[in-house]
Design a protein around this motif. Structure first.
Motif, PDB file in Angstrom:
ATOM      1  N   ALA A 149     -34.983 -28.266  35.069  1.00 45.03           N
ATOM      2  CA  ALA A 149     -35.208 -29.706  34.943  1.00 45.03           C
ATOM      3  C   ALA A 149     -36.550 -30.090  35.545  1.00 45.03           C
ATOM      4  CB  ALA A 149     -34.076 -30.464  35.633  1.00 45.03           C
ATOM      5  N   GLY A 150     -37.236 -31.008  34.877  1.00 40.82           N
ATOM      6  CA  GLY A 150     -38.514 -31.491  35.361  1.00 40.82           C
ATOM      7  C   GLY A 150     -39.709 -30.975  34.590  1.00 40.82           C
ATOM      8  N   THR A 151     -39.497 -30.076  33.627  1.00 33.76           N
ATOM      9  CA  THR A 151     -40.608 -29.512  32.857  1.00 33.76           C
ATOM     10  C   THR A 151     -41.133 -30.540  31.841  1.00 33.76           C
ATOM     11  OG1 THR A 151     -39.115 -28.601  31.196  1.00 33.76           O
ATOM     12  CG2 THR A 151     -39.696 -27.170  33.060  1.00 33.76           C
ATOM     13  N   PHE A 152     -42.311 -30.239  31.286  1.00 31.58           N
ATOM     14  CA  PHE A 152     -42.851 -31.076  30.222  1.00 31.58           C
ATOM     15  C   PHE A 152     -41.929 -31.053  29.004  1.00 31.58           C
ATOM     16  CE2 PHE A 152     -46.993 -30.051  32.372  1.00 31.58           C
ATOM     17  CZ  PHE A 152     -47.255 -31.351  32.793  1.00 31.58           C
ATOM     18  N   THR A 153     -41.248 -29.922  28.782  1.00 37.49           N
ATOM     19  CA  THR A 153     -40.321 -29.844  27.645  1.00 37.49           C
ATOM     20  C   THR A 153     -39.174 -30.822  27.823  1.00 37.49           C
ATOM     21  OG1 THR A 153     -40.856 -27.490  27.527  1.00 37.49           O
ATOM     22  CG2 THR A 153     -39.034 -28.262  26.182  1.00 37.49           C
ATOM     23  N   GLU A 154     -38.684 -30.950  29.045  1.00 40.11           N
ATOM     24  CA  GLU A 154     -37.642 -31.941  29.301  1.00 40.11           C
ATOM     25  C   GLU A 154     -38.178 -33.349  29.064  1.00 40.11           C
ATOM     26  OE1 GLU A 154     -34.371 -32.602  32.769  1.00 40.11           O
ATOM     27  OE2 GLU A 154     -36.435 -33.117  33.278  1.00 40.11           O
ATOM     28  N   ALA A 155     -39.435 -33.587  29.447  1.00 38.76           N
ATOM     29  CA  ALA A 155     -40.047 -34.899  29.199  1.00 38.76           C
ATOM     30  C   ALA A 155     -40.112 -35.201  27.708  1.00 38.76           C
ATOM     31  CB  ALA A 155     -41.441 -34.945  29.820  1.00 38.76           C
ATOM     32  N   ALA A 156     -40.383 -34.177  26.892  1.00 39.85           N
ATOM     33  CA  ALA A 156     -40.387 -34.371  25.439  1.00 39.85           C
ATOM     34  C   ALA A 156     -38.984 -34.689  24.939  1.00 39.85           C
ATOM     35  CB  ALA A 156     -40.918 -33.121  24.745  1.00 39.85           C
ATOM     36  N   LEU A 157     -37.987 -33.995  25.467  1.00 34.60           N
ATOM     37  CA  LEU A 157     -36.610 -34.224  25.034  1.00 34.60           C
ATOM     38  C   LEU A 157     -36.144 -35.630  25.392  1.00 34.60           C
ATOM     39  CD1 LEU A 157     -34.206 -32.946  23.633  1.00 34.60           C
ATOM     40  CD2 LEU A 157     -33.519 -31.939  25.826  1.00 34.60           C
ATOM     41  N   LYS A 158     -36.675 -36.181  26.452  1.00 31.84           N
ATOM     42  CA  LYS A 158     -36.314 -37.549  26.837  1.00 31.84           C
ATOM     43  C   LYS A 158     -36.786 -38.569  25.810  1.00 31.84           C
ATOM     44  CE  LYS A 158     -36.152 -36.839  31.856  1.00 31.84           C
ATOM     45  NZ  LYS A 158     -36.789 -37.142  33.166  1.00 31.84           N
ATOM     46  N   GLN A 159     -37.721 -38.175  24.936  1.00 27.87           N
ATOM     47  CA  GLN A 159     -38.217 -39.084  23.899  1.00 27.87           C
ATOM     48  C   GLN A 159     -37.315 -39.131  22.672  1.00 27.87           C
ATOM     49  OE1 GLN A 159     -42.404 -38.598  22.905  1.00 27.87           O
ATOM     50  NE2 GLN A 159     -42.836 -37.699  24.903  1.00 27.87           N
ATOM     51  N   VAL A 160     -36.289 -38.283  22.621  1.00 30.20           N
ATOM     52  CA  VAL A 160     -35.404 -38.213  21.460  1.00 30.20           C
ATOM     53  C   VAL A 160     -34.227 -39.160  21.673  1.00 30.20           C
ATOM     54  CG1 VAL A 160     -34.006 -36.696  20.008  1.00 30.20           C
ATOM     55  CG2 VAL A 160     -36.062 -35.806  21.140  1.00 30.20           C
ATOM     56  N   PRO A 161     -34.164 -40.280  20.961  1.00 34.65           N
ATOM     57  CA  PRO A 161     -33.101 -41.262  21.217  1.00 34.65           C
ATOM     58  C   PRO A 161     -31.707 -40.680  21.081  1.00 34.65           C
ATOM     59  CG  PRO A 161     -34.802 -42.203  19.810  1.00 34.65           C
ATOM     60  CD  PRO A 161     -35.103 -40.739  19.920  1.00 34.65           C
ATOM     61  N   GLU A 162     -31.496 -39.850  20.056  1.00 40.30           N
ATOM     62  CA  GLU A 162     -30.147 -39.330  19.820  1.00 40.30           C
ATOM     63  C   GLU A 162     -29.731 -38.286  20.848  1.00 40.30           C
ATOM     64  OE1 GLU A 162     -32.876 -37.319  16.708  1.00 40.30           O
ATOM     65  OE2 GLU A 162     -32.681 -39.261  17.726  1.00 40.30           O
ATOM     66  N   ALA A 163     -30.669 -37.817  21.677  1.00 42.08           N
ATOM     67  CA  ALA A 163     -30.325 -36.828  22.709  1.00 42.08           C
ATOM     68  C   ALA A 163     -29.833 -37.482  23.991  1.00 42.08           C
ATOM     69  CB  ALA A 163     -31.530 -35.945  23.017  1.00 42.08           C
TER      70      ALA A 163
END
Length: 319
Positions: free
Chosen positions: A17-31
């Protein structure tokens, strides 16, 4: 049907948790509110999707400084049954962190992912010239390794906000050489029907050249140029069976349901022995393609109608 429960979707991403990939996933509304599964590498993330352990995976595919993520490109080229369904951009910024009480002049060993270190080296050379770099699998892991005495790490290159996950102090902010650096991420699912055009789309595919000869790449590019399709990415990757054999990773402006893009892909398919269609999806920057009148859908429709009339004898073959 996914092996995950019907009520919750599962998303794999490069953790912890805390990676840039997680930051990208936070942009996905359905996630939002769904199950997020951190993994150790891109192969594991995409393997989760293929096996059905996850419904989708978020992976980095391109960086504005370092170019394409070759591991991701090669995996998408060789793992069947995958489809890109979304694109997301994350600004790449870094901070230098250490255990509480550590000062910058005490820093001798700095941990960080090699790509991040390359972007921060100039700052480190100027402010901690005595430092030595220790490679980490991720920048979040670099921060975690600060508390492993066997590592011998004094400071770590980490993403902003890392102090919310670990008991660290920020020694410096904005240490990357290029403050405008951005990483492009894509959300990958199993193969699904292509959605409708949004008006600002991108189409991704991987194409092999039919043979190693003069002009082969030009022949490929002409499939797009003659239809007015602009390319936003063209990267070569060795196929690996012998020298001189390459596949090309291509991002094209537009959607496969746009007439000019569809016609270009038909030309590419006739030309290439192996085409991997990765998906048509909305662009993260929402920039619409600019086309000339000769390349819009109406022009292609009029041309087909004219040819049909010629064949059926209802047109005289003149405009």
């Amino acid at each position: 049907m996914s092996e995950t429960s019907a009520s919750a979707r599962r998303y794999s991403y490069l953790g912890p948790a805390g990676t840039f990939t997680e930051a990208a996933l936070k942009q996905v509304p359905e996630a939002a509110g769904q199950e997020w599964h951190p993994v150790d590498n891109l192969g594991e993330a995409l393997g989760d999707v293929v096996s059905g352990r996850s419904d989708a995976a978020m992976i980095a595919i391109e960086n504005s400084i370092d170019g394409g993520v070759t591991v991701a490109q090669d995996l998408l080229a060789t793992i069947p049954g995958l489809r890109i369904v979304g694109e997301y951009l994350v600004p790449v910024r870094f901070v230098l962190v250490a255990r509480p009480g550590t000062t910058l002049d005490e820093v001798a060993v700095v941990s960080g992912h090699p790509v991040a270190y390359g972007q921060c080296r100039a700052w480190l050379d100027a402010h901690a010239p005595q430092h030595r770099h220790l490679i980490a699998t991720s920048n979040v892991q670099a921060a975690a390794d600060l508390f492993d005495p066997e590592k011998g790490i004094d400071a770590a290159i980490a993403p902003p906000g890392i102090e919310a996950h670990y008991d660290v102090e920020v020694l410096a902010e904005g240490i990357a050489e290029n403050p405008d650096a951005v990483t492009r991420f894509v959300l990958v699912s199993r193969t699904v029907p292509v959605g409708e055009p949004s008006g600002a789309d991108k189409t991704s595919l991987i194409v092999e050249l039919p043979e190693d000869r003069s002009g082969a790449l030009l022949d490929l590019l002409e499939q797009f140029a003659t239809r007015g399709v602009n390319l936003t990415l063209l990267a070569s990757r060795p196929i690996g069976d012998r020298m001189g054999r390459y596949r090309f990773v291509i991002d094209a402006e537009g959607h496969v349901k746009d007439a000019r893009v569809a016609d270009a892909l038909l030309g590419v398919k006739r030309f290439s022995p192996n085409v991997v269609f990765l998906g048509s999806y909305p662009r993260a920057d929402r920039i619409a393609a600019t086309t000339r009148a000769a390349h819009d859908d109406d022009a292609f429709r009029d041309a087909r109608d004219w040819l049909r009339g010629v064949i059926e004898g209802t047109a005289d073959g003149e405009n």
